[in-house]
Design a protein around this motif. Structure first.
Motif, mmCIF file in Angstrom:
data_model
loop_
_atom_site.group_PDB
_atom_site.id
_atom_site.type_symbol
_atom_site.label_atom_id
_atom_site.label_comp_id
_atom_site.label_asym_id
_atom_site.label_seq_id
_atom_site.Cartn_x
_atom_site.Cartn_y
_atom_site.Cartn_z
ATOM 1 N N LEU A 144 -2.481 -3.128 -23.021
ATOM 2 C CA LEU A 144 -1.409 -3.365 -23.977
ATOM 3 C C LEU A 144 -0.968 -2.006 -24.519
ATOM 4 O O LEU A 144 -1.797 -1.209 -24.951
ATOM 5 C CB LEU A 144 -1.905 -4.236 -25.134
ATOM 6 N N VAL A 145 0.340 -1.759 -24.470
ATOM 7 C CA VAL A 145 0.887 -0.540 -25.063
ATOM 8 C C VAL A 145 1.714 -0.983 -26.260
ATOM 9 O O VAL A 145 2.671 -1.742 -26.115
ATOM 10 C CB VAL A 145 1.753 0.245 -24.052
ATOM 11 N N PHE A 146 1.290 -0.542 -27.437
ATOM 12 C CA PHE A 146 1.966 -0.919 -28.682
ATOM 13 C C PHE A 146 2.729 0.297 -29.174
ATOM 14 O O PHE A 146 2.146 1.357 -29.402
ATOM 15 C CB PHE A 146 0.945 -1.382 -29.725
ATOM 16 N N VAL A 147 4.049 0.154 -29.294
ATOM 17 C CA VAL A 147 4.906 1.279 -29.674
ATOM 18 C C VAL A 147 5.271 1.153 -31.148
ATOM 19 O O VAL A 147 5.693 0.084 -31.595
ATOM 20 C CB VAL A 147 6.190 1.305 -28.811
ATOM 21 N N VAL A 148 5.083 2.242 -31.889
ATOM 22 C CA VAL A 148 5.510 2.277 -33.285
ATOM 23 C C VAL A 148 6.483 3.434 -33.480
ATOM 24 O O VAL A 148 6.416 4.443 -32.777
ATOM 25 C CB VAL A 148 4.336 2.428 -34.293
ATOM 26 N N ASP A 149 7.370 3.255 -34.435
ATOM 27 C CA ASP A 149 8.297 4.307 -34.828
ATOM 28 C C ASP A 149 7.565 5.160 -35.862
ATOM 29 O O ASP A 149 7.390 4.755 -37.005
ATOM 30 C CB ASP A 149 9.558 3.677 -35.426
ATOM 31 N N SER A 150 7.120 6.344 -35.443
ATOM 32 C CA SER A 150 6.299 7.176 -36.332
ATOM 33 C C SER A 150 7.115 7.773 -37.485
ATOM 34 O O SER A 150 6.552 8.378 -38.385
ATOM 35 C CB SER A 150 5.621 8.295 -35.540
ATOM 36 N N SER A 151 8.431 7.570 -37.452
ATOM 37 C CA SER A 151 9.269 8.104 -38.535
ATOM 38 C C SER A 151 9.631 7.026 -39.557
ATOM 39 O O SER A 151 10.432 7.259 -40.447
ATOM 40 C CB SER A 151 10.556 8.712 -37.961
ATOM 41 N N ASP A 152 9.041 5.832 -39.411
ATOM 42 C CA ASP A 152 9.386 4.708 -40.284
ATOM 43 C C ASP A 152 8.138 4.135 -40.966
ATOM 44 O O ASP A 152 7.689 3.031 -40.642
ATOM 45 C CB ASP A 152 10.097 3.624 -39.442
ATOM 46 N N LEU B 186 -6.077 -0.810 -25.310
ATOM 47 C CA LEU B 186 -4.881 -0.651 -26.133
ATOM 48 C C LEU B 186 -4.473 0.812 -26.173
ATOM 49 O O LEU B 186 -5.305 1.683 -26.440
ATOM 50 C CB LEU B 186 -5.191 -1.118 -27.568
ATOM 51 N N MET B 187 -3.195 1.066 -25.909
ATOM 52 C CA MET B 187 -2.621 2.394 -26.115
ATOM 53 C C MET B 187 -1.554 2.244 -27.196
ATOM 54 O O MET B 187 -0.635 1.431 -27.041
ATOM 55 C CB MET B 187 -1.980 2.912 -24.829
ATOM 56 N N VAL B 188 -1.687 2.987 -28.279
ATOM 57 C CA VAL B 188 -0.645 3.000 -29.301
ATOM 58 C C VAL B 188 0.188 4.255 -29.080
ATOM 59 O O VAL B 188 -0.360 5.362 -29.010
ATOM 60 C CB VAL B 188 -1.243 2.989 -30.725
ATOM 61 N N LEU B 189 1.479 4.074 -28.927
ATOM 62 C CA LEU B 189 2.385 5.199 -28.777
ATOM 63 C C LEU B 189 3.140 5.405 -30.079
ATOM 64 O O LEU B 189 3.888 4.528 -30.511
ATOM 65 C CB LEU B 189 3.361 4.967 -27.622
ATOM 66 N N MET C 76 5.077 0.215 -41.273
ATOM 67 C CA MET C 76 3.704 0.239 -40.742
ATOM 68 C C MET C 76 2.911 -1.019 -41.098
ATOM 69 O O MET C 76 2.187 -1.539 -40.246
ATOM 70 C CB MET C 76 2.946 1.491 -41.188
ATOM 71 N N PRO C 77 3.007 -1.552 -42.339
ATOM 72 C CA PRO C 77 2.269 -2.787 -42.617
ATOM 73 C C PRO C 77 2.696 -3.937 -41.697
ATOM 74 O O PRO C 77 1.853 -4.698 -41.211
ATOM 75 C CB PRO C 77 2.606 -3.087 -44.082
ATOM 76 N N GLU C 78 3.990 -4.028 -41.431
ATOM 77 C CA GLU C 78 4.504 -5.067 -40.523
ATOM 78 C C GLU C 78 3.998 -4.814 -39.097
ATOM 79 O O GLU C 78 3.596 -5.749 -38.388
ATOM 80 C CB GLU C 78 6.038 -5.041 -40.562
ATOM 81 N N ALA C 79 3.981 -3.545 -38.699
ATOM 82 C CA ALA C 79 3.493 -3.186 -37.361
ATOM 83 C C ALA C 79 2.006 -3.528 -37.246
ATOM 84 O O ALA C 79 1.564 -4.082 -36.237
ATOM 85 C CB ALA C 79 3.724 -1.703 -37.088
ATOM 86 N N VAL D 281 4.756 -3.708 -26.189
ATOM 87 C CA VAL D 281 5.251 -4.451 -27.339
ATOM 88 C C VAL D 281 5.298 -3.546 -28.563
ATOM 89 O O VAL D 281 4.783 -2.430 -28.550
ATOM 90 C CB VAL D 281 4.400 -5.721 -27.656
ATOM 91 N N GLY D 282 5.901 -4.047 -29.609
ATOM 92 C CA GLY D 282 6.041 -3.304 -30.859
ATOM 93 C C GLY D 282 7.222 -3.886 -31.615
ATOM 94 O O GLY D 282 7.951 -4.726 -31.079
ATOM 95 N N LEU D 283 7.403 -3.437 -32.842
ATOM 96 C CA LEU D 283 8.516 -3.947 -33.650
ATOM 97 C C LEU D 283 9.840 -3.547 -33.029
ATOM 98 O O LEU D 283 9.922 -2.579 -32.268
ATOM 99 C CB LEU D 283 8.438 -3.379 -35.076
ATOM 100 N N ASP D 284 10.887 -4.293 -33.388
ATOM 101 C CA ASP D 284 12.238 -3.932 -32.966
ATOM 102 C C ASP D 284 12.545 -2.512 -33.452
ATOM 103 O O ASP D 284 12.054 -2.082 -34.489
ATOM 104 C CB ASP D 284 13.252 -4.929 -33.533
ATOM 105 N N SER D 285 13.313 -1.793 -32.675
ATOM 106 C CA SER D 285 13.744 -0.416 -32.984
ATOM 107 C C SER D 285 12.630 0.625 -32.912
ATOM 108 O O SER D 285 12.815 1.749 -33.366
ATOM 109 C CB SER D 285 14.417 -0.325 -34.361
ATOM 110 N N ALA D 286 11.481 0.268 -32.330
ATOM 111 C CA ALA D 286 10.412 1.264 -32.172
ATOM 112 C C ALA D 286 10.717 2.221 -31.014
ATOM 113 O O ALA D 286 10.176 3.316 -30.947
ATOM 114 C CB ALA D 286 9.066 0.579 -31.943
#
Length: 173
Positions: free
Chosen positions: A81-89, A114-117, A93-96, A15-20
């Motif tokens: 749970l694998v949580f994907v974030v866009d590290s360039s955005d 939990l694995m954060v990618l 991050m507050p929304e994530a 899971v993660g925000l859209d466009s991650a």
């Protein structure tokens, strides 16, 4: 895809925000190729073979705002749970962080690793995993195993290693 039913493998929810980059990441893991993806409505699922003896069933669940309420329906047999974030955005991050805290608050995920990618590390303005860890408040998750790894779904960097780590965390939990 193997002959076995997907339920015989540990279930990992992505899971993660859209466009991650979740769907790109899953497609890259399963096919080794970069594929054009569009926003996920519902989910994608695939069996990831880590080695001859180890496979994981990975569910990629849509991350648009309207889809996040549905995440809880995918958690029943979740082993990690694998949580994907866009590290360039950094603006998101507050929304994530809010989305991550909400999904981790579900009873079904109590004690689940939990694995954060931190995806998109190939982009020039991507944040370090230390910065992302702080912005997501990961050190506060003392009640579960967690890790953060940088990766690039487009370049295929760090993906296999991340899921090998996920599998190790599942075994420990």
């Amino acid at each position: 895809m193997g002959q076995n039913s997907s339920s015989s493998y540990p279930q990992v929810i992505l899971v993660g925000l859209d466009s991650a980059g979740k769907s790109t990441l899953l497609a890259r893991l399963l096919t080794g190729k970069v594929m054009e993806t569009s926003p996920t409505v519902g989910f994608n699922v695939g069996t990831l073979d880590l080695d001859k003896k180890t496979s994981l069933t990975v569910w990629d669940v849509g991350g648009q705002q309207c889809m996040r309420a549905n995440w809880k329906y995918y958690l029943d047999d979740c082993k990690a749970l694998v949580f994907v974030v866009d590290s360039s955005d950094p603006a998101r991050m507050p929304e994530a962080q809010k989305a991550l805290k909400k999904v981790l608050s579900y009873e079904r995920l109590q004690g689940v690793p939990l694995m954060v990618l931190a995806n998109k590390k190939d982009l020039p303005n991507s944040k370090t995993i230390r910065e992302i860890s702080t912005q997501l408040d990961l050190p506060s998750f003392s009640d579960r195993l967690w890790e953060i790894q940088a990766c690039s779904a487009v370049q295929g960097l760090g993906l296999q290693q991340a899921f090998i780590s996920v599998n190790k965390m599942i075994r420990k939990s």
